[in-house]
Design a protein around this motif. Structure first.
Motif, PDB file in Angstrom:
ATOM      1  N   PRO A  52       0.806  -1.228   0.000  1.00  0.00           N
ATOM      2  CA  PRO A  52       0.000   0.000   0.000  1.00  0.00           C
ATOM      3  C   PRO A  52       0.837   1.274   0.000  1.00  0.00           C
ATOM      4  CG  PRO A  52      -0.961  -1.607   1.485  1.00  0.00           C
ATOM      5  CD  PRO A  52       0.373  -2.163   1.067  1.00  0.00           C
ATOM      6  N   ALA A  53       1.954   1.281   0.721  1.00  0.00           N
ATOM      7  CA  ALA A  53       2.803   2.472   0.742  1.00  0.00           C
ATOM      8  C   ALA A  53       3.420   2.722  -0.623  1.00  0.00           C
ATOM      9  CB  ALA A  53       3.898   2.326   1.801  1.00  0.00           C
TER      10      ALA A  53
ATOM     11  N   THR B 165       0.857 -13.785  -7.232  1.00  0.00           N
ATOM     12  CA  THR B 165       1.763 -12.881  -7.944  1.00  0.00           C
ATOM     13  C   THR B 165       1.062 -12.244  -9.138  1.00  0.00           C
ATOM     14  OG1 THR B 165       3.648 -14.245  -7.279  1.00  0.00           O
ATOM     15  CG2 THR B 165       3.995 -12.753  -9.132  1.00  0.00           C
ATOM     16  N   GLN B 166       0.326 -13.044  -9.883  1.00  0.00           N
ATOM     17  CA  GLN B 166      -0.414 -12.515 -11.028  1.00  0.00           C
ATOM     18  C   GLN B 166      -1.480 -11.507 -10.596  1.00  0.00           C
ATOM     19  OE1 GLN B 166      -1.736 -16.302 -12.756  1.00  0.00           O
ATOM     20  NE2 GLN B 166      -0.398 -15.890 -14.516  1.00  0.00           N
ATOM     21  N   ALA B 167      -2.205 -11.835  -9.526  1.00  0.00           N
ATOM     22  CA  ALA B 167      -3.256 -10.938  -9.050  1.00  0.00           C
ATOM     23  C   ALA B 167      -2.675  -9.625  -8.550  1.00  0.00           C
ATOM     24  CB  ALA B 167      -4.060 -11.620  -7.941  1.00  0.00           C
ATOM     25  N   ALA B 168      -1.568  -9.712  -7.799  1.00  0.00           N
ATOM     26  CA  ALA B 168      -0.932  -8.500  -7.293  1.00  0.00           C
ATOM     27  C   ALA B 168      -0.420  -7.639  -8.440  1.00  0.00           C
ATOM     28  CB  ALA B 168       0.219  -8.874  -6.358  1.00  0.00           C
ATOM     29  N   ARG B 169       0.136  -8.276  -9.473  1.00  0.00           N
ATOM     30  CA  ARG B 169       0.631  -7.518 -10.626  1.00  0.00           C
ATOM     31  C   ARG B 169      -0.511  -6.735 -11.282  1.00  0.00           C
ATOM     32  NH1 ARG B 169       2.611 -11.602 -13.822  1.00  0.00           N
ATOM     33  NH2 ARG B 169       4.556 -11.494 -12.636  1.00  0.00           N
ATOM     34  N   ALA B 170      -1.639  -7.394 -11.456  1.00  0.00           N
ATOM     35  CA  ALA B 170      -2.772  -6.739 -12.100  1.00  0.00           C
ATOM     36  C   ALA B 170      -3.311  -5.577 -11.262  1.00  0.00           C
ATOM     37  CB  ALA B 170      -3.884  -7.759 -12.349  1.00  0.00           C
ATOM     38  N   GLU B 171      -3.390  -5.761  -9.943  1.00  0.00           N
ATOM     39  CA  GLU B 171      -3.946  -4.715  -9.080  1.00  0.00           C
ATOM     40  C   GLU B 171      -2.998  -3.550  -8.867  1.00  0.00           C
ATOM     41  OE1 GLU B 171      -6.255  -5.433  -5.648  1.00  0.00           O
ATOM     42  OE2 GLU B 171      -6.674  -7.529  -6.146  1.00  0.00           O
ATOM     43  N   LEU B 172      -1.697  -3.825  -8.875  1.00  0.00           N
ATOM     44  CA  LEU B 172      -0.732  -2.783  -8.541  1.00  0.00           C
ATOM     45  C   LEU B 172      -0.181  -2.040  -9.755  1.00  0.00           C
ATOM     46  CD1 LEU B 172       1.215  -4.631  -5.707  1.00  0.00           C
ATOM     47  CD2 LEU B 172      -0.327  -2.685  -5.442  1.00  0.00           C
ATOM     48  N   ALA B 173      -0.256  -2.646 -10.944  1.00  0.00           N
ATOM     49  CA  ALA B 173       0.294  -2.001 -12.138  1.00  0.00           C
ATOM     50  C   ALA B 173      -0.295  -0.609 -12.391  1.00  0.00           C
ATOM     51  CB  ALA B 173       0.098  -2.895 -13.361  1.00  0.00           C
ATOM     52  N   PRO B 174      -1.607  -0.407 -12.263  1.00  0.00           N
ATOM     53  CA  PRO B 174      -2.147   0.933 -12.498  1.00  0.00           C
ATOM     54  C   PRO B 174      -1.667   1.965 -11.478  1.00  0.00           C
ATOM     55  CG  PRO B 174      -3.891  -0.721 -12.602  1.00  0.00           C
ATOM     56  CD  PRO B 174      -2.685  -1.383 -12.020  1.00  0.00           C
ATOM     57  N   ARG B 175      -1.113   1.514 -10.376  1.00  0.00           N
ATOM     58  CA  ARG B 175      -0.613   2.409  -9.328  1.00  0.00           C
ATOM     59  C   ARG B 175       0.900   2.583  -9.386  1.00  0.00           C
ATOM     60  NH1 ARG B 175      -4.574   3.066  -5.245  1.00  0.00           N
ATOM     61  NH2 ARG B 175      -6.457   1.871  -5.694  1.00  0.00           N
ATOM     62  N   GLY B 176       1.508   2.100 -10.475  1.00  0.00           N
ATOM     63  CA  GLY B 176       2.930   2.325 -10.677  1.00  0.00           C
ATOM     64  C   GLY B 176       3.850   1.341  -9.997  1.00  0.00           C
ATOM     65  N   VAL B 177       3.321   0.205  -9.543  1.00  0.00           N
ATOM     66  CA  VAL B 177       4.129  -0.786  -8.829  1.00  0.00           C
ATOM     67  C   VAL B 177       4.270  -2.040  -9.686  1.00  0.00           C
ATOM     68  CG1 VAL B 177       4.361  -2.181  -6.738  1.00  0.00           C
ATOM     69  CG2 VAL B 177       3.314   0.094  -6.616  1.00  0.00           C
ATOM     70  N   ARG B 178       5.522  -2.450  -9.928  1.00  0.00           N
ATOM     71  CA  ARG B 178       5.793  -3.670 -10.676  1.00  0.00           C
ATOM     72  C   ARG B 178       5.791  -4.875  -9.745  1.00  0.00           C
ATOM     73  NH1 ARG B 178      11.406  -3.392 -13.187  1.00  0.00           N
ATOM     74  NH2 ARG B 178      10.862  -5.503 -13.855  1.00  0.00           N
ATOM     75  N   VAL B 179       5.356  -6.016 -10.272  1.00  0.00           N
ATOM     76  CA  VAL B 179       5.429  -7.280  -9.540  1.00  0.00           C
ATOM     77  C   VAL B 179       6.062  -8.313 -10.467  1.00  0.00           C
ATOM     78  CG1 VAL B 179       4.179  -9.097  -8.330  1.00  0.00           C
ATOM     79  CG2 VAL B 179       3.396  -6.714  -8.160  1.00  0.00           C
ATOM     80  N   ILE B 180       7.177  -8.883 -10.016  1.00  0.00           N
ATOM     81  CA  ILE B 180       7.943  -9.838 -10.816  1.00  0.00           C
ATOM     82  C   ILE B 180       7.874 -11.216 -10.162  1.00  0.00           C
ATOM     83  CG2 ILE B 180      10.257 -10.439 -11.656  1.00  0.00           C
ATOM     84  CD1 ILE B 180      10.930  -7.456 -11.520  1.00  0.00           C
ATOM     85  N   GLY B 181       7.707 -12.239 -10.982  1.00  0.00           N
ATOM     86  CA  GLY B 181       7.772 -13.615 -10.506  1.00  0.00           C
ATOM     87  C   GLY B 181       9.035 -14.280 -11.002  1.00  0.00           C
TER      88      GLY B 181
END
Length: 250
Positions: free
Chosen positions: A116-117, A155-171
């Motif tokens: 969230p931060a 990981t996939q769900a977090a990537r989808a939710e966080l991408a519009p907020r400028g946060v990358r998620v890598i697996g």
């Protein structure tokens, strides 16, 4: 907005830093120019860069997040548990609960503590060290594979939710890695340093997923003929495996 492909000058937190992959990741991040690398460990030894961090302890996560969530640019989750047992072993249910608690719920709790931060700031990167076994089950450790499959979906769900907020998620999906966890596993193993170097490469390249070492060939085979790979891996059941011992014990 900061460049989410940069490591130099960033603050990095590695959860599970007490293990072989975690230690290698810390070294690789320092080598890539990170300004600060914090080692999240369950049992601190007094080193200055250590952060008490137990993914199964809500108070530990809350304390760490209250102190540092606003300053972490890159969060790497290398924590994990592998009971090394099949789904019909005598302790299968207890093993499965340990693995899902650590590998799925622990990863989810870490996301809740720090993501969230990042989202509020509009930048950040999260790396999950998953496993190629999230995509194909090795019968000798079936519930571990299931817990890593859950982590993959997370990981996939977090990537989808966080991408519009400028946060990358890598697996990251390595094969068997030469650590204490795999001490009883025979055959070729990838070194922790190679896994860490591949994570650094993926961060800098902007990749969403990475398949180091032999995992690359297995991933390619899965894309081409999934049933054939599943059959091949499914044959790797130890001769002395305790299949159905839990139901036969009575």
């Amino acid at each position: 907005m900061k460049d989410n492909r940069a490591i130099a000058g960033r603050t990095v937190l590695v959860a599970g830093a007490g293990g072989g992959i975690g230690e290698a990741l810390c070294a690789a991040m320092r080598g890539a120019g990170a300004a600060r690398v914090l080692r999240g460990v369950r049992t601190p030894t007094g080193q200055a860069d250590e952060l008490p961090l137990d993914l199964g302890d809500a108070a530990s996560l809350r304390t760490a997040a209250d102190r540092l969530a606003g300053s972490i640019d890159i969060l790497v989750n290398a924590a994990g548990v592998n009971a090394g047992a099949g789904i019909f072993d005598l302790d299968a249910l207890a093993n499965a609960r340990r693995e899902i608690d650590a590998n799925y719920f622990g990863a989810l709790a870490l996301l809740h503590a720090f993501a969230p931060a990042m989202a509020r700031r509009g930048h950040g990167c999260i790396v999950h060290v998953v496993s190629v076994l999230a995509h194909v089950a090795l019968p000798a450790m079936g519930s571990y594979c299931a817990s890593k499959a859950a982590m993959h979906s997370l990981t996939q769900a977090a990537r989808a939710e966080l991408a519009p907020r400028g946060v990358r998620v890598i697996g990251s999906y390595p094969p068997v890695v030469d650590t204490r966890m795999s001490a009883g596993v025979t055959g070729a193993k990838l070194s922790p340093d190679d896994v860490a170097a591949d994570v650094v490469r993926a961060l800098l390249a902007g990749d969403d997923e990475t398949w180091p070492g032999a995992a690359g060939a297995l991933h390619a085979a899965l894309l081409q003929d999934p049933p054939a790979v599943v059959r091949q891996i499914g044959q790797r059941l130890p001769v002395d495996a305790g299949v159905l011992t839990s139901t036969q014990a009575g």
